[in-house]
Design an enzyme around this catalytic site. Structure first.
Site, PDB file in Angstrom:
ATOM      1  N   LYS A  52      15.707   9.033  -3.002  1.00  0.00           N
ATOM      2  CA  LYS A  52      14.510   8.396  -2.441  1.00  0.00           C
ATOM      3  C   LYS A  52      14.764   6.897  -2.228  1.00  0.00           C
ATOM      4  O   LYS A  52      14.388   6.337  -1.209  1.00  0.00           O
ATOM      5  CB  LYS A  52      13.305   8.635  -3.358  1.00  0.00           C
ATOM      6  CG  LYS A  52      12.817  10.069  -3.270  1.00  0.00           C
ATOM      7  CD  LYS A  52      11.901  10.486  -4.405  1.00  0.00           C
ATOM      8  CE  LYS A  52      11.663  12.009  -4.326  1.00  0.00           C
ATOM      9  NZ  LYS A  52      10.911  12.549  -5.446  1.00  0.00           N
ATOM     10  N   GLN A  96       7.722  10.782 -10.579  1.00  0.00           N
ATOM     11  CA  GLN A  96       8.674  11.897 -10.486  1.00  0.00           C
ATOM     12  C   GLN A  96       8.307  12.980 -11.505  1.00  0.00           C
ATOM     13  O   GLN A  96       8.168  12.705 -12.696  1.00  0.00           O
ATOM     14  CB  GLN A  96      10.103  11.373 -10.724  1.00  0.00           C
ATOM     15  CG  GLN A  96      11.180  12.424 -10.544  1.00  0.00           C
ATOM     16  CD  GLN A  96      11.269  12.945  -9.109  1.00  0.00           C
ATOM     17  OE1 GLN A  96      11.242  12.190  -8.151  1.00  0.00           O
ATOM     18  NE2 GLN A  96      11.355  14.253  -8.961  1.00  0.00           N
ATOM     19  N   ASP A 119       2.798  11.395  -2.421  1.00  0.00           N
ATOM     20  CA  ASP A 119       3.203  12.777  -2.700  1.00  0.00           C
ATOM     21  C   ASP A 119       2.097  13.752  -2.285  1.00  0.00           C
ATOM     22  O   ASP A 119       2.327  14.955  -2.174  1.00  0.00           O
ATOM     23  CB  ASP A 119       3.479  12.943  -4.201  1.00  0.00           C
ATOM     24  CG  ASP A 119       4.946  13.195  -4.490  1.00  0.00           C
ATOM     25  OD1 ASP A 119       5.678  13.544  -3.556  1.00  0.00           O
ATOM     26  OD2 ASP A 119       5.344  13.045  -5.661  1.00  0.00           O
TER      27      ASP A 119
END
Ligand code: NDP
Length: 281
Positions: A52, A96, A119
């Protein structure tokens, strides 16, 4: 032989477009920033977080990776999220997953302001998807729709079968396919006679987490088969689909690696750029 839906090529094209959007923002004096929080030292998560960061770098975006020890408390994690919520340089915040067991994932995700929830896991964004309102869409399902559309796979009126009902893949992809006017069937571990369902699918999405789970006899000839799975077998990454045999039956197929996973990161970048564009307005 099935046409390959190449995530590498599609993601590269997507990144080109995003690069110019980032530059347009920069010309207006607006930077784009993504913060990624990693709690603990899970090796797979470390790889994802690194990738990322690399993607941000490629686009000329600010990337901030915050590494926190495995014993971080819920309060410490939420305090960090609050700090990033208030940071005007940061357009996207990503926690995460999975978090260490002692932490409450859902509670942490709810702390992220929905506009920075790149997300798309915040309950508000999930709710918007389910009620047909505009919001941030989860990256993996968004990437799958992008791939199907890029390849001109017909969706409207077609039968889509999704194997898996998780909040991050199964349910949101089913909802997106429904929004594209597919007739959608969602299968899971309690589904009886699974192959009778999958054999009816014009579009088959496998999000199970079991290597070679989808075999050729489960696939309707000509179907578009989307393999979301990431499984490690003898040190190699493989999907949920028995690629070698299914590609002989399917009309379109995504490889693993180099398929859906590539698009997921691309969509994370797109969600972050979109957040910055909203900020600019
Ligand atoms: P989950 O474990 O949360 O969900 C798996 C789903 O598969 C569940 O709904 C489960 O059913 C269902 N399932 C399990 N066994 C069977 C079975 N025998 N028959 C039918 N259904 C079954 O996983 P995720 O959705 O988070 O992820 C799925 C896979 O996708 C994983 O391999 C993951 O690593 C990968 N992934 C890949 C991403 C990418 O970018 N490429 C992004 C996210 C995930 P039930 O609900 O009944 O338990």
């Amino acid at each position: 032989m099935a046409t390959l839906l190449d995530g590498k090529i599609m993601a590269a094209q997507l990144m080109e477009g995003l690069k110019s959007r980032v530059n347009t923002l920069k010309e207006k004096g607006i930077s784009v920033g993504l913060a990624v929080i990693l709690v603990g030292e899970d090796p797979a998560s470390q790889v994802y977080v690194r990738n990322k960061g690399k993607a941000c770098e490629e686009l000329g975006m600010l990337s901030e990776t915050i590494l926190m020890p495995a014993q971080t408390s819920q309060e410490e994690l939420e305090a960090l999220i609050e700090k990033l919520n208030a940071d005007s340089r940061i357009d996207g915040i990503l926690v995460q997953l999975p978090l260490p067991r002692h932490l409450d994932e859902a509670k942490a995700l709810r702390r992220i302001v929905p506009e920075k929830d790149v997300d798309g896991f915040h309950i508000e964004n999930a709710g918007k998807l389910f009620t047909g309102q505009e919001g941030v869409i989860a990256c993996t399902p968004k990437g799958i729709i992008h791939m199907l559309k890029e390849a001109n796979v017909p969706l409207s009126g077609k039968h889509a079968v999704v194997i898996g009902r998780s909040n991050i893949v199964g349910k949101p992809i089913a909802m997106l396919l429904l929004n594209e006017n597919c007739t959608v069937t969602i299968c899971h571990s309690r589904t009886e006679n699974l192959s009778a369902h999958t054999r009816q699918a014009d579009i088959l999405v496998a999000a199970v987490g079991r290597a070679k789970f989808v075999t050729a006899d489960m696939v309707k000839p000509g179907a578009a088969v989307i393999d979301v799975g990431i499984n490690r077998v003898d040190g190699k990454v493989v999907g949920d689909v028995d690629f070698e045999n299914v590609e002989k039956v399917a009309g379109h197929i995504t490889p693993v690696p180099g398929g859906v996973g590539k698009m997921t990161i691309g969509m994370l970048m797109e969600n972050t750029v979109e957040a910055a564009e909203r900020k600019a307005k």
